[in-house]
Design an enzyme around this catalytic site. Sequence first.
Site, PDB file in Angstrom:
ATOM      1  N   CYS A   1       8.305  17.613   1.104  1.00 41.89           N
ATOM      2  CA  CYS A   1       9.154  16.413   1.004  1.00 41.89           C
ATOM      3  C   CYS A   1       9.654  16.270  -0.423  1.00 41.89           C
ATOM      4  O   CYS A   1      10.557  15.493  -0.677  1.00 41.89           O
ATOM      5  CB  CYS A   1       8.384  15.136   1.314  1.00 41.89           C
ATOM      6  SG  CYS A   1       7.713  15.016   2.950  1.00 41.89           S
TER       7      CYS A   1
ATOM      8  N   CYS B   1       3.594  15.876  -1.676  1.00 43.55           N
ATOM      9  CA  CYS B   1       3.956  16.859  -0.632  1.00 43.55           C
ATOM     10  C   CYS B   1       5.182  17.598  -1.135  1.00 43.55           C
ATOM     11  O   CYS B   1       6.251  16.990  -1.293  1.00 43.55           O
ATOM     12  CB  CYS B   1       4.268  16.191   0.703  1.00 43.55           C
ATOM     13  SG  CYS B   1       4.968  17.377   1.893  1.00 43.55           S
TER      14      CYS B   1
ATOM     15  N   HIS C   1      22.439  18.311   9.656  1.00 42.51           N
ATOM     16  CA  HIS C   1      23.164  18.474   8.386  1.00 42.51           C
ATOM     17  C   HIS C   1      24.668  18.433   8.632  1.00 42.51           C
ATOM     18  O   HIS C   1      25.429  17.887   7.839  1.00 42.51           O
ATOM     19  CB  HIS C   1      22.795  19.806   7.714  1.00 42.51           C
ATOM     20  CG  HIS C   1      21.322  20.018   7.544  1.00 42.51           C
ATOM     21  ND1 HIS C   1      20.663  21.084   8.096  1.00 42.51           N
ATOM     22  CD2 HIS C   1      20.383  19.298   6.901  1.00 42.51           C
ATOM     23  CE1 HIS C   1      19.374  21.007   7.802  1.00 42.51           C
ATOM     24  NE2 HIS C   1      19.180  19.934   7.071  1.00 42.51           N
TER      25      HIS C   1
ATOM     26  N   LYS D   1      12.420  14.886  18.194  1.00 40.84           N
ATOM     27  CA  LYS D   1      12.747  15.050  16.792  1.00 40.84           C
ATOM     28  C   LYS D   1      13.207  16.491  16.548  1.00 40.84           C
ATOM     29  O   LYS D   1      12.658  17.416  17.124  1.00 40.84           O
ATOM     30  CB  LYS D   1      11.444  14.788  16.020  1.00 40.84           C
ATOM     31  CG  LYS D   1      11.609  14.623  14.549  1.00 40.84           C
ATOM     32  CD  LYS D   1      10.272  14.225  13.928  1.00 40.84           C
ATOM     33  CE  LYS D   1      10.341  14.470  12.443  1.00 40.84           C
ATOM     34  NZ  LYS D   1       9.677  15.614  11.947  1.00 40.84           N
TER      35      LYS D   1
ATOM     36  N   LYS E   1      11.825  22.647  13.270  1.00 45.37           N
ATOM     37  CA  LYS E   1      11.737  24.092  13.369  1.00 45.37           C
ATOM     38  C   LYS E   1      10.583  24.487  14.294  1.00 45.37           C
ATOM     39  O   LYS E   1      10.710  25.370  15.135  1.00 45.37           O
ATOM     40  CB  LYS E   1      11.464  24.641  11.966  1.00 45.37           C
ATOM     41  CG  LYS E   1      12.302  25.841  11.610  1.00 45.37           C
ATOM     42  CD  LYS E   1      12.046  26.152  10.146  1.00 45.37           C
ATOM     43  CE  LYS E   1      12.173  27.605   9.841  1.00 45.37           C
ATOM     44  NZ  LYS E   1      11.921  27.909   8.439  1.00 45.37           N
TER      45      LYS E   1
ATOM     46  N   CYS F   1       0.390  14.571   4.864  1.00 42.07           N
ATOM     47  CA  CYS F   1       1.771  14.104   4.739  1.00 42.07           C
ATOM     48  C   CYS F   1       2.240  13.544   6.086  1.00 42.07           C
ATOM     49  O   CYS F   1       2.100  14.206   7.111  1.00 42.07           O
ATOM     50  CB  CYS F   1       2.667  15.268   4.313  1.00 42.07           C
ATOM     51  SG  CYS F   1       4.408  14.974   4.659  1.00 42.07           S
TER      52      CYS F   1
ATOM     53  N   HIS G   1       5.246  16.044   7.438  1.00 42.21           N
ATOM     54  CA  HIS G   1       4.942  17.448   7.758  1.00 42.21           C
ATOM     55  C   HIS G   1       3.546  17.666   8.336  1.00 42.21           C
ATOM     56  O   HIS G   1       3.233  18.775   8.766  1.00 42.21           O
ATOM     57  CB  HIS G   1       5.137  18.315   6.503  1.00 42.21           C
ATOM     58  CG  HIS G   1       6.554  18.345   6.029  1.00 42.21           C
ATOM     59  ND1 HIS G   1       7.025  17.527   5.031  1.00 42.21           N
ATOM     60  CD2 HIS G   1       7.602  19.068   6.458  1.00 42.21           C
ATOM     61  CE1 HIS G   1       8.323  17.767   4.858  1.00 42.21           C
ATOM     62  NE2 HIS G   1       8.696  18.687   5.712  1.00 42.21           N
TER      63      HIS G   1
ATOM     64  N   HIS H   1      21.361  22.931  10.273  1.00 41.30           N
ATOM     65  CA  HIS H   1      21.295  22.565  11.682  1.00 41.30           C
ATOM     66  C   HIS H   1      22.257  21.413  11.934  1.00 41.30           C
ATOM     67  O   HIS H   1      22.926  20.931  11.017  1.00 41.30           O
ATOM     68  CB  HIS H   1      19.860  22.309  12.145  1.00 41.30           C
ATOM     69  CG  HIS H   1      19.165  21.114  11.555  1.00 41.30           C
ATOM     70  ND1 HIS H   1      19.670  19.833  11.622  1.00 41.30           N
ATOM     71  CD2 HIS H   1      17.982  21.011  10.878  1.00 41.30           C
ATOM     72  CE1 HIS H   1      18.831  18.997  11.046  1.00 41.30           C
ATOM     73  NE2 HIS H   1      17.802  19.685  10.562  1.00 41.30           N
TER      74      HIS H   1
HETATM   75  N1  MSP Z   1      17.968  17.830  -0.851  1.00 37.77           N
HETATM   76  C1  MSP Z   1      17.783  16.529  -0.349  1.00 37.77           C
HETATM   77  C2  MSP Z   1      18.980  15.652  -0.643  1.00 37.77           C
HETATM   78  C3  MSP Z   1      19.354  15.534  -2.089  1.00 37.77           C
HETATM   79  S1  MSP Z   1      20.801  14.616  -2.325  1.00 37.77           S
HETATM   80  C4  MSP Z   1      20.832  14.309  -3.951  1.00 37.77           C
HETATM   81  C5  MSP Z   1      17.564  16.579   1.157  1.00 37.77           C
HETATM   82  N2  MSP Z   1      18.041  17.672   1.782  1.00 37.77           N
HETATM   83  S2  MSP Z   1      17.909  18.010   3.345  1.00 37.77           S
HETATM   84  O1  MSP Z   1      18.343  19.380   3.494  1.00 37.77           O
HETATM   85  O2  MSP Z   1      16.608  17.689   3.815  1.00 37.77           O
HETATM   86  O3  MSP Z   1      19.031  17.200   4.074  1.00 37.77           O
HETATM   87  C6  MSP Z   1      18.857  15.875   4.321  1.00 37.77           C
HETATM   88  C7  MSP Z   1      20.055  15.272   5.023  1.00 37.77           C
HETATM   89  O4  MSP Z   1      20.440  15.962   6.213  1.00 37.77           O
HETATM   90  C8  MSP Z   1      19.683  13.896   5.522  1.00 37.77           C
HETATM   91  O5  MSP Z   1      19.753  12.899   4.550  1.00 37.77           O
HETATM   92  C9  MSP Z   1      20.725  13.692   6.566  1.00 37.77           C
HETATM   93  O6  MSP Z   1      21.908  13.366   5.875  1.00 37.77           O
HETATM   94  C10 MSP Z   1      20.840  15.060   7.215  1.00 37.77           C
HETATM   95  N3  MSP Z   1      19.959  15.205   8.384  1.00 37.77           N
HETATM   96  C11 MSP Z   1      18.862  16.034   8.514  1.00 37.77           C
HETATM   97  N4  MSP Z   1      18.335  15.899   9.748  1.00 37.77           N
HETATM   98  C12 MSP Z   1      19.040  14.987  10.450  1.00 37.77           C
HETATM   99  C13 MSP Z   1      18.947  14.433  11.748  1.00 37.77           C
HETATM  100  N5  MSP Z   1      18.010  14.799  12.607  1.00 37.77           N
HETATM  101  N6  MSP Z   1      19.864  13.505  12.095  1.00 37.77           N
HETATM  102  C14 MSP Z   1      20.845  13.103  11.238  1.00 37.77           C
HETATM  103  N7  MSP Z   1      20.939  13.585  10.021  1.00 37.77           N
HETATM  104  C15 MSP Z   1      20.055  14.506   9.587  1.00 37.77           C
HETATM  105  O7  MSP Z   1      16.997  15.643   1.701  1.00 37.77           O
END
Ligand code: MSP
Length: 481
Positions: free
Chosen positions: A137, A134, A27, A299, A302, A151, A154, A24
């Site tokens: 997480c 969790c 990311h 926020k 999904k 959690c 979630h 999304h």
């Molecule tokens: N797999 C772990 C990271 C491991 S790194 C060794 C993880 N993955 S995640 O798919 O949940 O992606 C997390 C990252 O996506 C966040 O740290 C951030 O960089 C980005 N973001 C996810 N949602 C976001 C927002 N709503 N806003 C900004 N960045 C966001 O955690």
Amino acid sequence: MTNPINNKTFYITTPIYYINDIPHIGHAYSTIAADVLARYYRSKKYEVLFSTGTDENSKKTIEAAQQAKQEVSEYTDAMAETWQDTWRSLDLSFDDFVRTTEERHQLATNSLLEAIYQNNPDHIYKGTYEGKYCFRCEAFYRDDELVDGKCPIHKKEVELVKEDNWFFRLSDYEDKLLQWITDTDAIAPESRKNEVVAFIKRGLEDISISRANQDIGLPLPFDKSQKIYVWIEALINYLTVAGYPNQDYERWWQNVHHIVGKDIIKFHCIIWPAMLMSAGLTPPKQVFAHGFFTINGEKISKSLGNTIDPVLLAEQYGNDALRYFLLREIPFGADGDFSFERFQIVYETELGNVLGNLVSRVAAMLGKYNDGKYLQEQVSFSQQAEIDDALSRFAFEKYIALVFDRLTELNVLLEQKRPWELVKTNNDQAVNVLSQVANELIGIAQVLHPLLPETAKKIQQTFHDGKVDTSVGILFPRIEE
Ligand code: MSP
């Protein structure tokens, strides 16, 4: 092979993303920021390694595969493809895409854990873990962190885990971590640095680094009956990409910068550097934590159904517009909001009016008044030093403001000199003014290239070698919502 002439390296990483869902816009935010830096350092003649990837050995993967009614390996292969395709379609210039199910990652993981075990045998020990977990997480929670026993993220039931695990003596690293953090600029921005320092000062507990009775995961090298806790193994991806345990990895490691969201700083600023120190490796040069953004004030989730697919947005407005909006709208490091209304306004007023119209007006007038020619002169962007400073601090918003302030000045210059009127009495003067702006635009295209690669190329095509090419078309045309 190390290049003896050019040893300026820049290694930039994004978090590796969980594959229980498609990417999304949140990311895309981390990955686009890393891409701008990678392009900028390449333009500065650094050797650049830009990595991203997928974090696959999580229980979330099993749950998602079951929901998709697929075998786990079939599911992970397909999702890894989807994530790569997304970044490719956004034209993100990653050099490596690491999957934690790859063999090279297992090798790096084993090597690092063995190095910790051999270097500091008393830092790894077996104990009994009891806590609330969790799996969504992939994190343990203390009772006081739970909300109504659930959690906090979630709002789902947590599992009570009680098992014999291997532990890492994190508690031994309080002073070493504090010293590293205060002696360097390793954690940015300052607010995150303070947050991490305060957390460490409250005292660190040892952490469990393995799981018993778990299907998914990499085996612990010194006790194959256990799986490595997914976060411990995921962090090591950064070494995998650098080529660890091959000695050559140091070439990249000396200048590694991790971009992460603020949600995962404890893993990156506490556990990760402690693991590296324990293995006798240097902690990262920098961890930069950006903020989180909401969508129209809510926020991203999904279940709220408000996730935005960055590919669809880029298809409508273009990759450059998406890059521009995200990095311009939210100061890097701070939290912010994404709204379609703001996107449309910024697109029209800044990209369309300030930049796009300026380029097409100047090109059209040169076409009319001077046979599509301009007087060539090399003009570099006057505030290059300020841009370098801003980007060395990952202050994208400052970089953008510097360039767009100059574009606004050029628009004002045109309004003052009015070449469309000047041409009636003094054609040379009109052409001089227009040529000055054209030459400045070429200089601006160069500094804008890391942020707006497609647009920069179009500007360079429009004004090339003293000739104007109007076939490039309008930059940032009007788009109906
Ligand atoms: N797999 C772990 C990271 C491991 S790194 C060794 C993880 N993955 S995640 O798919 O949940 O992606 C997390 C990252 O996506 C966040 O740290 C951030 O960089 C980005 N973001 C996810 N949602 C976001 C927002 N709503 N806003 C900004 N960045 C966001 O955690």
